[in-house]
Design an enzyme around this catalytic site. Structure first.
Site, PDB file in Angstrom:
ATOM      1  N   CYS A 123      23.592 -26.671  88.860  1.00 27.91           N
ATOM      2  CA  CYS A 123      22.256 -26.090  88.682  1.00 27.91           C
ATOM      3  C   CYS A 123      21.201 -27.093  89.120  1.00 27.91           C
ATOM      4  CB  CYS A 123      22.025 -25.679  87.221  1.00 27.91           C
ATOM      5  SG  CYS A 123      21.911 -27.076  86.089  1.00 27.91           S
ATOM      6  N   CYS A 140      21.137 -30.527  87.571  1.00 28.55           N
ATOM      7  CA  CYS A 140      22.052 -31.496  88.185  1.00 28.55           C
ATOM      8  C   CYS A 140      21.358 -32.204  89.347  1.00 28.55           C
ATOM      9  CB  CYS A 140      23.309 -30.790  88.697  1.00 28.55           C
ATOM     10  SG  CYS A 140      24.296 -29.996  87.419  1.00 28.55           S
ATOM     11  N   ASP A 190      -5.090 -29.886 123.054  1.00 27.63           N
ATOM     12  CA  ASP A 190      -5.309 -30.747 124.210  1.00 27.63           C
ATOM     13  C   ASP A 190      -5.211 -29.869 125.463  1.00 27.63           C
ATOM     14  OD1 ASP A 190      -5.467 -33.298 125.660  1.00 27.63           O
ATOM     15  OD2 ASP A 190      -3.398 -32.828 126.217  1.00 27.63           O
ATOM     16  N   ASP A 202       0.666 -33.304 124.013  1.00 28.45           N
ATOM     17  CA  ASP A 202       1.948 -33.645 124.629  1.00 28.45           C
ATOM     18  C   ASP A 202       2.015 -35.058 125.171  1.00 28.45           C
ATOM     19  OD1 ASP A 202       0.200 -33.301 126.791  1.00 28.45           O
ATOM     20  OD2 ASP A 202       1.851 -32.749 128.121  1.00 28.45           O
ATOM     21  N   ASP A 222      -2.072 -38.634 122.917  1.00 27.40           N
ATOM     22  CA  ASP A 222      -2.289 -37.641 121.862  1.00 27.40           C
ATOM     23  C   ASP A 222      -1.673 -38.080 120.541  1.00 27.40           C
ATOM     24  OD1 ASP A 222      -3.573 -35.852 123.599  1.00 27.40           O
ATOM     25  OD2 ASP A 222      -1.660 -35.017 124.269  1.00 27.40           O
TER      26      ASP A 222
END
Length: 762
Positions: free
Chosen positions: A21, A24, A443, A645, A649
């Site tokens: 459970c 635990c 961007d 990308d 950035d």
């Protein structure tokens, strides 16, 4: 967590065994967190996995595993290669053996439970049923029938409860062991000493069927729960199944088939039509079209030729080719995707914190309420049977499992669904935060546009007289060949297309956000923005009209100066991605503010923005100012996502509340982001946000059900309705409700598998 340096911190994923459970999971998390050198630990009950950040100079994986074992559980490390090839044979065998053991016990318990219920019907219904043999209700027979269910089928609950007791804790096993033992041993006492009850004017009632049915139903619930939880990890197994098993390697001039784990970097590999590409590499001969849908989510095959990269696990469609292996084993794209998804599924969402706090106190509080229930019922009614029945029902119906499963199961399915759609989500926190985004910062180059600019226009002050434009182009290309900027690459490609012989430049310098300069044939060549030229004191009036015209068409214009005098300009266009306009429209339909961020001049930026439907533009932003712009938006009280990308950035991606990297971009940008779009298409942003909203909605449904179940179930089991309606909850029904609660939460989480990004709901 322990205080440990963030330097030299490593990650390890541990597969856990023995949890029953959410309590635990909390115990394991606490045990690992107390190990010196552990910086962070997240235990995912649904995934049965722990994600641990630790300092190898202070501790080791073995120390962490020992801490888990000391807490009463077991753990083993998921190595990177194992994540790709799947669970090892030992783990698979153990899982199958556990499932078979459960089924055997469910069958035995089910048959015995039916006999016990059948024999107890006259007592339960208060009627004489002549078709039921009287001997079936013989308490000694019922004792003999119930004992194997109680101590063989229910053995796991006693073991779990004992382990919890030894570490001064309490779990679901504690509740089940206490509840069923109370029913069994009370019935045993009534069977052996019936006179004790008869002397008090009470019937020596037995509840063997209660203990047997509860154990059987809970085992059945666990079996269904395990099946359902396994489905939540289906995305991982599907990704693992994508990899080819063998590779056709050319060694010493001969073609030989080798297992995938024996492929080495720089091996030459032959791929024929219809075959899977075994590892990542670069084509050296031949050409083909390749279906990359399983990795990027794009359904249209991609044309590949010498020099192009290929991704392992993608499918070769038409031609044969040879390629050089560049990444193998844990370094392949597929392995990294599996690792990211595995890490995300093992992470913990902030929304889970409340549930964790509750489950930490849940079982002890329930035991206290159960004791109070017994005392109140026995004191008020003077009937030990009624007191027992209500106490057993309360112990059985109360279960922290539903609370513990509510968040991680949804996160597992959500992150897996993201991977299916070419969206890699680094952690549950990113998945949760994405639904709160208010502003999307895009961007321009490589994000909105293709990122492959080309020279479309070129003019010089001297015109075409005496080949002036080619002479100038030779000087420009000599400087630009030293730059890695996409615009510089476009200029070099243009020069090469004009058959210009490239020469060397000296004293090259790149001025961030402005341009580049260098010395060629003792002449100073400067290429950059109009702003930079003005700062240098170079007049640009001569070609101003031409420049304005090109910029109005959305082209980036660079100015060229030789020895501090303007000599020419170039118009460079970067085509807008076909999907960008539709993606921006979809983002605005989600009531999101869309902002374009670029280093381009204002006119060019606005022209591109108009093409895709963006209103707010931040132009002429230097690379080191992108993060500042994101911070300014955050200071307006907005939750900001940055999409980019490039290397420049990365700071902005890290600054944003949610950083989204285009998968076709640089490794630095991807590393700094929270979400990666493998395909590089902006439509993935829309899908990611919709997926986040669907996942959070699903989590809230699960948490609502789990809270309501316990808030209503516990008082009903305690007998709160008896004074009003004379009705008590049968412990057997309580056992069924407890089993149903966990299964229903996991089943609801599995509905996320039906998520469709083209719809607003899943």
């Amino acid at each position: 967590m322990n205080s440990t340096s963030t330097k030299n911190v490593e990650n390890v994923n541990l597969k856990l065994r023995g949890m029953s459970c959410a309590a635990c999971a909390n115990s394991i998390e606490s045990a690992i967190s107390n190990v010196p050198g552990v910086a962070e630990c997240n235990v995912n009950f649904g995934a049965e996995q722990a994600t641990v950040k630790y300092n190898p100079r202070q501790t080791s994986i073995e120390d962490i595993q020992n801490a888990v074992e000391a807490a009463g559980y077991s753990a083993y490390s998921l190595q990177s290669q194992e994540m790709v090839t799947g669970e090892d044979d030992a783990e698979k065998a153990a899982r199958i053996a556990e499932s078979r053991d459960l089924i055997r016990k469910i069958i035995v318990g089910g048959i015995i439970s039916l006999l016990l219920i059948f024999g107890s019907l006259p007592m339960m219904m208060g009627l004489e049923l002549p078709f039921i043999p009287a001997w079936l209700h013989n308490p000694w027979l019922q004792l003999i029938l119930t004992a194997p269910v109680q101590f063989w089928c229910g053995y796991r609950f006693y073991i779990g409860a004992w382990k919890a007791f030894k570490r001064h804790a309490a779990t679901m096993d504690t509740l089940i062991a206490l509840g069923t033992s109370a029913a069994f041993f009370y019935s045993l006492f009534a069977t052996v000493f019936p006179g004790f009850f008869l002397n008090q004017g009470l019937m020596p009632e037995v509840y063997y069927e209660t203990a047997a049915v509860i154990i059987t139903m809970i085992l059945l619930g666990q079996w269904f729960e395990n099946r359902a939880k396994r489905k939540t990890s289906e995305a991982i197994r599907q990704l693992m199944g994508l990899q080819a098993k063998n590779a056709r390697v050319i060694r010493n001039g001969q073609e030989i088939d080798v297992p995938i784990n024996e492929v080495q970097i720089n091996d030459t590999i032959l791929v024929r039509p219809g075959e899977k590409i075994p590892v990542d590499g670069e084509i050296i001969s031949g050409s083909s079209t390749i279906d990359e849908a399983m990795v990027t989510g794009e359904s249209i095959p991609v044309k590949k030729q010498p020099g192009d990269e290929v991704i392992g696990a993608t499918i070769n469609k038409t031609g044969s080719f040879r390629f050089k292996a560049t990444r193998v084993g844990a370094d392949t794209v597929l392995a990294q995707i599996v690792k990211l998804v595995q890490d995300a599924q093992g992470s913990k969402a902030p929304i889970q914190r409340l549930a964790d706090k509750i489950t930490g106190w849940f079982v002890p509080v329930v035991i206290a309420i159960a004791i109070g229930t017994f005392v109140v019922w026995f004191t008020v009614m003077g009937n030990i049977s009624l007191a027992l029945i209500n106490t057993v029902g309360l112990l059985i119906i109360a279960c922290p499992c539903a609370l513990g499963l509510a968040t991680p199961t949804s996160v597992m399915v959500g992150t897996g669904k993201g991977a299916e759609n070419g969206i890699l989500i680094k952690g549950a926190e990113s998945l949760e935060l994405a639904h709160k985004i208010q502003t999307i910062v895009l961007d321009k180059t490589g994000t909105i546009t293709q990122g492959q600019p080309t020279v479309t226009d070129y003019a010089t002050v001297k015109g075409v007289t005496d080949g002036a434009e080619l002479k100038l182009l030779r000087l420009i290309a000599a400087v630009e060949r030293n730059s890695e900027h996409p615009l510089a690459e476009a200029v070099v490609r243009y020069a090469q297309s004009q058959n210009i012989d490239l020469v060397e430049a000296v004293d090259f310098e790149a001025i961030a956000g402005s341009g580049v300069q260098g010395i060629v044939s003792d002449r100073l060549i400067q290429i950059g923005t109009q702003r930079w030229m003005s700062e240098l004191g170079i007049k640009t009036d001569t070609l101003q009209q031409q420049k304005d015209t090109w910029e109005a068409d959305g082209k980036t214009v660079v100015l060229i100066a030789v020895d501090n005098e303007l000599e020419g300009i170039m118009g460079i266009a970067d085509a807008v991605k076909p999907s960008s306009t539709a993606a921006v429209r979809a983002l605005r339909n989600l009531d999101l503010e869309v902002v374009m961020l670029t280093g381009d001049n204002q006119k060019t930026a606005e022209a591109i923005a108009r093409q895709v439907g963006i209103v707010r533009v931040e132009a002429e932003v230097c690379p080191d100012q992108k993060a500042v712009k994101v911070k300014e938006l955050q200071q307006e009280g907005k939750t900001v996502a940055m999409v980019g990308d490039g290397i420049n950035d990365a700071p902005a991606l890290a600054q944003a509340d949610v950083g989204i990297a285009i998968g076709t971009g640089t490794d630095v940008a991807i590393a700094a982001s929270d979400i990666t779009l493998i395909s590089g298409e902006l439509q993935g942003i829309v899908t990611a946000i919709k997926l986040s909203k669907a996942t959070i909605s699903n989590i809230r449904q699960n948490l609502f059900f789990a809270f309501v179940y316990n808030v209503l179930g516990i008082p009903i089991a305690a007998g709160i309705l008896f004074p009003f309606f004379g009705w008590l909850l049968n412990p057997i029904i309580a056992g069924g409700a407890m089993a149903f609660s966990s299964v229903s939460v996991v089943t609801n989480a599995l509905r996320l598998r039906n998520f469709n990004p083209s719809k607003s709901r899943f």
